[in-house]
Design an enzyme around this catalytic site. Structure first.
Site, PDB file in Angstrom:
ATOM      1  N   TYR A 141       0.813  -1.212   0.000  1.00 45.36           N
ATOM      2  CA  TYR A 141       0.000   0.000   0.000  1.00 45.36           C
ATOM      3  C   TYR A 141       0.852   1.270   0.000  1.00 45.36           C
ATOM      4  CZ  TYR A 141      -4.023  -2.982   1.152  1.00 45.36           C
ATOM      5  OH  TYR A 141      -5.015  -3.939   1.143  1.00 45.36           O
ATOM      6  N   LYS A 191       3.613 -15.287   2.521  1.00 45.53           N
ATOM      7  CA  LYS A 191       3.592 -16.068   1.274  1.00 45.53           C
ATOM      8  C   LYS A 191       5.038 -16.299   0.849  1.00 45.53           C
ATOM      9  CE  LYS A 191       1.315 -17.871  -2.285  1.00 45.53           C
ATOM     10  NZ  LYS A 191       0.521 -19.108  -2.172  1.00 45.53           N
ATOM     11  N   ASP A 223      -2.672 -18.684   2.064  1.00 47.60           N
ATOM     12  CA  ASP A 223      -3.735 -19.507   1.478  1.00 47.60           C
ATOM     13  C   ASP A 223      -4.342 -20.425   2.534  1.00 47.60           C
ATOM     14  OD1 ASP A 223      -1.298 -19.003   0.011  1.00 47.60           O
ATOM     15  OD2 ASP A 223      -2.193 -19.960  -1.742  1.00 47.60           O
ATOM     16  N   ASP A 247      -5.441  -6.872   5.823  1.00 46.41           N
ATOM     17  CA  ASP A 247      -6.648  -6.197   5.347  1.00 46.41           C
ATOM     18  C   ASP A 247      -7.685  -7.228   4.910  1.00 46.41           C
ATOM     19  OD1 ASP A 247      -8.443  -4.330   4.412  1.00 46.41           O
ATOM     20  OD2 ASP A 247      -7.133  -3.503   2.880  1.00 46.41           O
ATOM     21  N   ASP A 251     -11.185  -8.949   7.321  1.00 39.38           N
ATOM     22  CA  ASP A 251     -12.558  -8.861   6.834  1.00 39.38           C
ATOM     23  C   ASP A 251     -13.185 -10.251   6.753  1.00 39.38           C
ATOM     24  OD1 ASP A 251     -12.341  -6.145   6.647  1.00 39.38           O
ATOM     25  OD2 ASP A 251     -12.992  -6.019   4.561  1.00 39.38           O
TER      26      ASP A 251
END
Length: 356
Positions: A141, A191, A223, A247, A251
């Site tokens: 970001y 990852k 994953d 992020d 959620d």
């Protein structure tokens, strides 16, 4: 005691849920003998309309001088087509960077009264109680270079994921320190098998873990984490991860609580912390009374705990929320089709009245 809070009500349902939260804070202050002084500033979409910027310099300066920031959600379709650096989300990133808020804490706790509100089986989610620690001011970001280049079929977009060793070390160290106050278990999510930035994260997390031999530690590929959150949510205590993964996963985890409207958050790091709900501005229900103020109210409880060290007062708000839910009160997002729900204002009043 007197406390100075900058209020950024935000867009959409923001003013509604922030207003109810202030009522809860004021009742808490009355019961425990504190005064909360509010300074109102504009940021997000409303600031774009007034000042052509999502974060006016005066707003950031006021936040930096405050004792804490209470923030509503920013954004909405009205501002979707403007350039990225002027979008409401740029105001959020500017606040995080300007206040050095490198850590986002998102507690994910299922209240027993809401175990049937989730689309998942109650026996799977019952007892869920985790803390997601998300790195907040680095990663994809904020990385450079970034942008959209070229024309026509040659047009392409670029974003850069970058993490530096000190940035990873401080967020992982915080996760371990918080785990010592909970069930002493940390899962670091990355990852590493594909991304070099995650390989660095993986290696630094492993090094930090050696200083916390009393805390159980394991790595998990993102994953697998996405699957395990749904399959075995009770296996998580403290999760620490990157900006983008945090992020997305937080959620996903909100559905374990019945609604994103139940997920509070705290942004920590610098001298001034910021507290906000994890959900968006939901402009489609603004002004209808269907907003759920509980995530923002619970964020205020985190403010009392982390910024003001008012632990009894924070517990009182948590208990008041639980009492309201146990009495059967539900906002629109927490009921099944056809069931009765109460308004945002009524839920705020119920929580405030339950504080003793």
């Amino acid at each position: 005691m007197n406390f100075h809070i900058v209020v950024l009500a935000g867009d959409g349902i923001g003013p509604e849920i922030v207003s109810e939260t202030q009522k809860v804070l004021d009742k808490t202050g009355k019961v425990f003998g504190h005064t909360f002084e509010y300074e109102y500033q504009d940021a997000g979409g409303i600031a774009i309309d007034k000042f052509d910027t999502p974060l006016p310099p005066a707003t950031l300066a006021a936040c930096q001088k405050s004792q804490a920031v209470l923030k509503g959600p920013f954004g909405g379709p009205k501002w979707d087509k403007i350039e990225n650096k002027k979008r409401p989300e740029a105001g959020i990133l500017g606040l995080r960077k300007g206040l050095d808020l490198y850590a986002n804490l998102r507690p994910v706790k299922l209240y027993d009264a809401l175990k049937d509100a989730s689309t998942l089986k109650p026996e799977v989610i019952e007892g869920t109680d985790m803390l997601i620690v998300r790195e907040l001011i680095s990663g994809i970001y904020f990385g450079e270079p970034r942008g959209i280049h070229g024309e026509g079929e040659e047009r392409y977009g670029v974003n850069t994921e970058i993490y530096r060793t000190p940035e990873v070390r401080r967020i992982v160290k915080l996760a371990f320190e918080l785990a010592r106050l909970r069930r002493k278990s940390v899962i670091s999510v990355d990852k590493f098998n594909v991304l070099e930035s995650s390989r660095l994260w993986h290696d630094v997390a492993e090094t930090v873990a050696k200083d916390f031999s009393d805390v159980k530690f394991e790595h998990q590929i993102v994953d697998n984490t996405a699957m395990q959150l749904i399959r075995a949510p009770k296996s998580f205590d403290v999760m620490v991860t990157t900006n983008m993964f945090g992020d997305i996963l937080s959620d996903e985890a909100s559905m374990l609580t019945g609604s994103l409207g139940m997920l509070p958050s705290a942004c920590l790091g610098g001298k001034v912390a910021m507290y906000e709900p994890s959900h968006g501005s939901a402009p489609d229900i603004a002004g209808t009374g269907k907003a759920n103020p509980l995530a923002t109210i619970l964020s205020a409880a985190m403010m009392l705990k982390y910024s003001f060290k008012l632990l009894k007062e924070a517990d009182a708000i948590d208990a008041a929320v639980e009492k309201a839910l146990n009495s059967g009160l539900r906002t629109a997002d927490l009921v099944k089709k056809g069931e009765k729900f109460i308004t945002c204002t009524e839920m705020g009043a119920a929580v405030a009245n339950a504080i003793v």
